[in-house]
Design a protein around this motif. Sequence first.
Motif, PDB file in Angstrom:
ATOM      1  N   LEU A 123       0.997  -1.125   0.130  1.00 12.05           N
ATOM      2  CA  LEU A 123       0.024  -0.136  -0.038  1.00 12.05           C
ATOM      3  C   LEU A 123       0.949   1.229   0.134  1.00 12.05           C
ATOM      4  O   LEU A 123       0.710   2.222  -0.808  1.00 12.05           O
ATOM      5  N   ILE A 124       1.912   1.392   0.742  1.00 12.74           N
ATOM      6  CA  ILE A 124       2.830   2.438   0.933  1.00 12.74           C
ATOM      7  C   ILE A 124       3.613   2.652  -0.458  1.00 12.74           C
ATOM      8  O   ILE A 124       3.775   3.745  -0.874  1.00 12.74           O
ATOM      9  N   GLY A 125       4.084   1.551  -0.949  1.00 11.47           N
ATOM     10  CA  GLY A 125       4.835   1.523  -2.302  1.00 11.47           C
ATOM     11  C   GLY A 125       3.920   1.700  -3.415  1.00 11.47           C
ATOM     12  O   GLY A 125       4.457   1.696  -4.471  1.00 11.47           O
ATOM     13  N   LYS A 126       2.592   1.484  -3.383  1.00 14.43           N
ATOM     14  CA  LYS A 126       1.589   1.823  -4.496  1.00 14.43           C
ATOM     15  C   LYS A 126       1.803   0.513  -5.465  1.00 14.43           C
ATOM     16  O   LYS A 126       1.759   0.810  -6.526  1.00 14.43           O
ATOM     17  N   VAL A 127       1.932  -0.760  -5.083  1.00 14.66           N
ATOM     18  CA  VAL A 127       2.149  -1.950  -5.641  1.00 14.66           C
ATOM     19  C   VAL A 127       0.972  -2.784  -5.711  1.00 14.66           C
ATOM     20  O   VAL A 127       0.421  -2.850  -4.447  1.00 14.66           O
ATOM     21  N   LEU A 128       0.625  -3.196  -6.626  1.00 13.95           N
ATOM     22  CA  LEU A 128      -0.586  -4.350  -6.677  1.00 13.95           C
ATOM     23  C   LEU A 128       0.069  -5.601  -7.126  1.00 13.95           C
ATOM     24  O   LEU A 128       0.641  -6.001  -8.364  1.00 13.95           O
ATOM     25  N   GLU A 168      -1.303 -15.971 -12.025  1.00 18.05           N
ATOM     26  CA  GLU A 168      -1.943 -16.638 -12.713  1.00 18.05           C
ATOM     27  C   GLU A 168      -2.841 -17.602 -12.081  1.00 18.05           C
ATOM     28  O   GLU A 168      -4.086 -17.932 -12.396  1.00 18.05           O
ATOM     29  N   VAL A 169      -2.299 -18.030 -10.684  1.00 16.48           N
ATOM     30  CA  VAL A 169      -3.263 -19.012  -9.887  1.00 16.48           C
ATOM     31  C   VAL A 169      -4.366 -18.142  -9.402  1.00 16.48           C
ATOM     32  O   VAL A 169      -5.633 -18.819  -9.402  1.00 16.48           O
ATOM     33  N   SER A 170      -4.222 -17.027  -8.960  1.00 19.11           N
ATOM     34  CA  SER A 170      -5.162 -16.268  -8.234  1.00 19.11           C
ATOM     35  C   SER A 170      -6.388 -15.918  -9.327  1.00 19.11           C
ATOM     36  O   SER A 170      -7.391 -15.856  -8.974  1.00 19.11           O
ATOM     37  N   PHE A 171      -6.040 -15.389 -10.497  1.00 17.01           N
ATOM     38  CA  PHE A 171      -6.863 -14.890 -11.484  1.00 17.01           C
ATOM     39  C   PHE A 171      -7.659 -16.210 -12.032  1.00 17.01           C
ATOM     40  O   PHE A 171      -8.655 -16.139 -12.442  1.00 17.01           O
ATOM     41  N   SER A 172      -6.987 -17.376 -12.182  1.00 14.49           N
ATOM     42  CA  SER A 172      -7.503 -18.504 -12.750  1.00 14.49           C
ATOM     43  C   SER A 172      -8.661 -18.916 -11.775  1.00 14.49           C
ATOM     44  O   SER A 172      -9.576 -19.449 -12.019  1.00 14.49           O
ATOM     45  N   MET A 178      -9.163  -9.914 -12.086  1.00 11.79           N
ATOM     46  CA  MET A 178      -8.599  -9.199 -12.969  1.00 11.79           C
ATOM     47  C   MET A 178      -9.296  -7.835 -13.229  1.00 11.79           C
ATOM     48  O   MET A 178      -8.725  -6.947 -13.542  1.00 11.79           O
ATOM     49  N   LEU A 179     -10.488  -7.888 -13.184  1.00 16.96           N
ATOM     50  CA  LEU A 179     -11.187  -6.587 -13.239  1.00 16.96           C
ATOM     51  C   LEU A 179     -11.169  -5.898 -12.212  1.00 16.96           C
ATOM     52  O   LEU A 179     -10.981  -4.600 -12.048  1.00 16.96           O
ATOM     53  N   ARG A 180     -10.948  -6.724 -10.807  1.00 17.13           N
ATOM     54  CA  ARG A 180     -10.739  -5.882  -9.467  1.00 17.13           C
ATOM     55  C   ARG A 180      -9.645  -5.084  -9.623  1.00 17.13           C
ATOM     56  O   ARG A 180      -9.366  -4.153  -9.115  1.00 17.13           O
ATOM     57  N   ALA A 181      -8.367  -5.846 -10.030  1.00 21.62           N
ATOM     58  CA  ALA A 181      -7.158  -5.273 -10.356  1.00 21.62           C
ATOM     59  C   ALA A 181      -7.304  -3.848 -10.818  1.00 21.62           C
ATOM     60  O   ALA A 181      -6.566  -2.907 -10.489  1.00 21.62           O
ATOM     61  N   ALA A 182      -8.107  -3.557 -12.086  1.00 19.86           N
ATOM     62  CA  ALA A 182      -8.471  -2.472 -12.704  1.00 19.86           C
ATOM     63  C   ALA A 182      -8.866  -1.340 -11.698  1.00 19.86           C
ATOM     64  O   ALA A 182      -8.595  -0.281 -11.519  1.00 19.86           O
ATOM     65  N   ARG A 183      -9.741  -2.017 -10.942  1.00 19.16           N
ATOM     66  CA  ARG A 183     -10.610  -0.776  -9.884  1.00 19.16           C
ATOM     67  C   ARG A 183      -9.343  -0.412  -8.728  1.00 19.16           C
ATOM     68  O   ARG A 183      -9.422   0.613  -8.473  1.00 19.16           O
ATOM     69  N   PHE A 184      -8.633  -1.260  -8.389  1.00 15.65           N
ATOM     70  CA  PHE A 184      -7.732  -0.891  -7.185  1.00 15.65           C
ATOM     71  C   PHE A 184      -6.655  -0.014  -7.825  1.00 15.65           C
ATOM     72  O   PHE A 184      -6.189   0.584  -7.376  1.00 15.65           O
ATOM     73  N   ILE A 185      -6.137  -0.188  -9.143  1.00 15.90           N
ATOM     74  CA  ILE A 185      -5.166   0.366  -9.614  1.00 15.90           C
ATOM     75  C   ILE A 185      -5.848   2.039  -9.864  1.00 15.90           C
ATOM     76  O   ILE A 185      -4.866   2.948  -9.414  1.00 15.90           O
ATOM     77  N   ASP A 224       4.125  -9.548 -12.987  1.00 16.70           N
ATOM     78  CA  ASP A 224       3.341 -10.849 -12.953  1.00 16.70           C
ATOM     79  C   ASP A 224       1.623 -10.756 -13.042  1.00 16.70           C
ATOM     80  O   ASP A 224       1.358 -11.508 -13.839  1.00 16.70           O
ATOM     81  N   VAL A 225       1.331  -9.689 -12.353  1.00 15.31           N
ATOM     82  CA  VAL A 225      -0.210  -9.342 -12.486  1.00 15.31           C
ATOM     83  C   VAL A 225      -0.450  -9.119 -14.005  1.00 15.31           C
ATOM     84  O   VAL A 225      -1.525  -9.560 -14.405  1.00 15.31           O
ATOM     85  N   LEU A 226       0.146  -8.329 -14.521  1.00 12.24           N
ATOM     86  CA  LEU A 226       0.198  -7.940 -16.035  1.00 12.24           C
ATOM     87  C   LEU A 226       0.016  -9.049 -17.146  1.00 12.24           C
ATOM     88  O   LEU A 226      -0.588  -9.341 -17.909  1.00 12.24           O
ATOM     89  N   ALA A 227       1.173  -9.946 -16.718  1.00 17.61           N
ATOM     90  CA  ALA A 227       1.414 -11.310 -17.659  1.00 17.61           C
ATOM     91  C   ALA A 227       0.155 -12.079 -17.422  1.00 17.61           C
ATOM     92  O   ALA A 227      -0.451 -12.705 -18.379  1.00 17.61           O
ATOM     93  N   ALA A 228      -0.103 -12.241 -16.119  1.00  9.78           N
ATOM     94  CA  ALA A 228      -1.377 -13.315 -15.995  1.00  9.78           C
ATOM     95  C   ALA A 228      -2.810 -12.637 -16.702  1.00  9.78           C
ATOM     96  O   ALA A 228      -3.258 -13.507 -16.911  1.00  9.78           O
ATOM     97  N   VAL A 229      -3.029 -11.412 -16.530  1.00  8.65           N
ATOM     98  CA  VAL A 229      -4.039 -11.222 -17.214  1.00  8.65           C
ATOM     99  C   VAL A 229      -4.022 -11.287 -18.698  1.00  8.65           C
ATOM    100  O   VAL A 229      -5.235 -11.728 -19.260  1.00  8.65           O
ATOM    101  N   ALA A 230      -2.849 -11.145 -19.411  1.00  2.00           N
ATOM    102  CA  ALA A 230      -2.762 -11.382 -20.630  1.00  2.00           C
ATOM    103  C   ALA A 230      -2.908 -12.722 -21.151  1.00  2.00           C
ATOM    104  O   ALA A 230      -3.399 -13.098 -22.168  1.00  2.00           O
ATOM    105  N   ALA A 231      -2.469 -13.400 -20.109  1.00  4.08           N
ATOM    106  CA  ALA A 231      -2.499 -14.897 -20.616  1.00  4.08           C
ATOM    107  C   ALA A 231      -3.680 -15.734 -20.337  1.00  4.08           C
ATOM    108  O   ALA A 231      -4.181 -16.675 -21.146  1.00  4.08           O
ATOM    109  N   ILE A 232      -4.401 -15.181 -19.583  1.00  5.31           N
ATOM    110  CA  ILE A 232      -5.726 -15.990 -18.962  1.00  5.31           C
ATOM    111  C   ILE A 232      -7.133 -15.164 -19.116  1.00  5.31           C
ATOM    112  O   ILE A 232      -7.956 -15.559 -18.609  1.00  5.31           O
ATOM    113  N   LYS A 233      -6.936 -13.913 -19.839  1.00 10.29           N
ATOM    114  CA  LYS A 233      -8.106 -13.055 -19.826  1.00 10.29           C
ATOM    115  C   LYS A 233      -9.268 -13.795 -20.470  1.00 10.29           C
ATOM    116  O   LYS A 233     -10.377 -13.353 -20.111  1.00 10.29           O
ATOM    117  N   SER A 234      -9.298 -15.021 -21.199  1.00 13.26           N
ATOM    118  CA  SER A 234     -10.224 -15.427 -21.641  1.00 13.26           C
ATOM    119  C   SER A 234     -11.092 -16.308 -20.563  1.00 13.26           C
ATOM    120  O   SER A 234     -12.440 -16.462 -20.760  1.00 13.26           O
TER     121      SER A 234
END
Length: 186
Positions: free
Chosen positions: A124-129, A136-140, A146-153, A163-173
């Motif tokens: 939170l202090i470092g502004k990292v999500l 990929e495990v979490s989003f799967s 994945m949408l919640r990530a956008a809201r928190f960003i 890792d978050v960006l790559a997982a969204v790209a890999a498993i957005k389907s």
Amino acid sequence: GHRLYLVGGPVRDLLVGSDVDDLDFTTDARPPQIKACLQGWADALWTQGEKFGTIGAKRGARSYEITTLRAESYTDDSRKPHVTFADDIDTDLSRRDFTVNAMALEVTTPTPQLIDPFGGATDLIGKVLRTPLGAEVSFSDDPLRMLRAARFIARFELVPTDDVLAAVAAIKSRLEIVSPERIRDE
């Protein structure tokens, strides 16, 4: 005789100085024990989430959710977890969406204790999500994350890890299994 933790979003919101409306708790008590503890205290009780370990309550204008500590798993075709109850807070927190929500405040100790095994306060202090487990495990497990990530960003001005960006790209389907109403609400 049980441990009780304020958990997730309310802890995050307290740390950033936001208002906290509804309170989410987790406990080592099982649903029948939670209901027994709330009997006579709560104005209303609801149990539709009981098979997932969640008992809801209302007292006055405030709503509460109390959930038994969990270790859950998901199948590829659903975002509904197979729930098994756990006995330790770290296991429960490891299954949460992001480190900034994987924090708890134990309220059954003389002085509340922050439980933060994945560094959510630092994030939170470092502004990292980032996710407590691999993204990929979490989003799967729950594609809505994945949408919640956008809201928190947007809300907290967090920067997603690679890792978050790559997982969204890999498993957005995987979002295809989420109902349009849930996507709209998120």
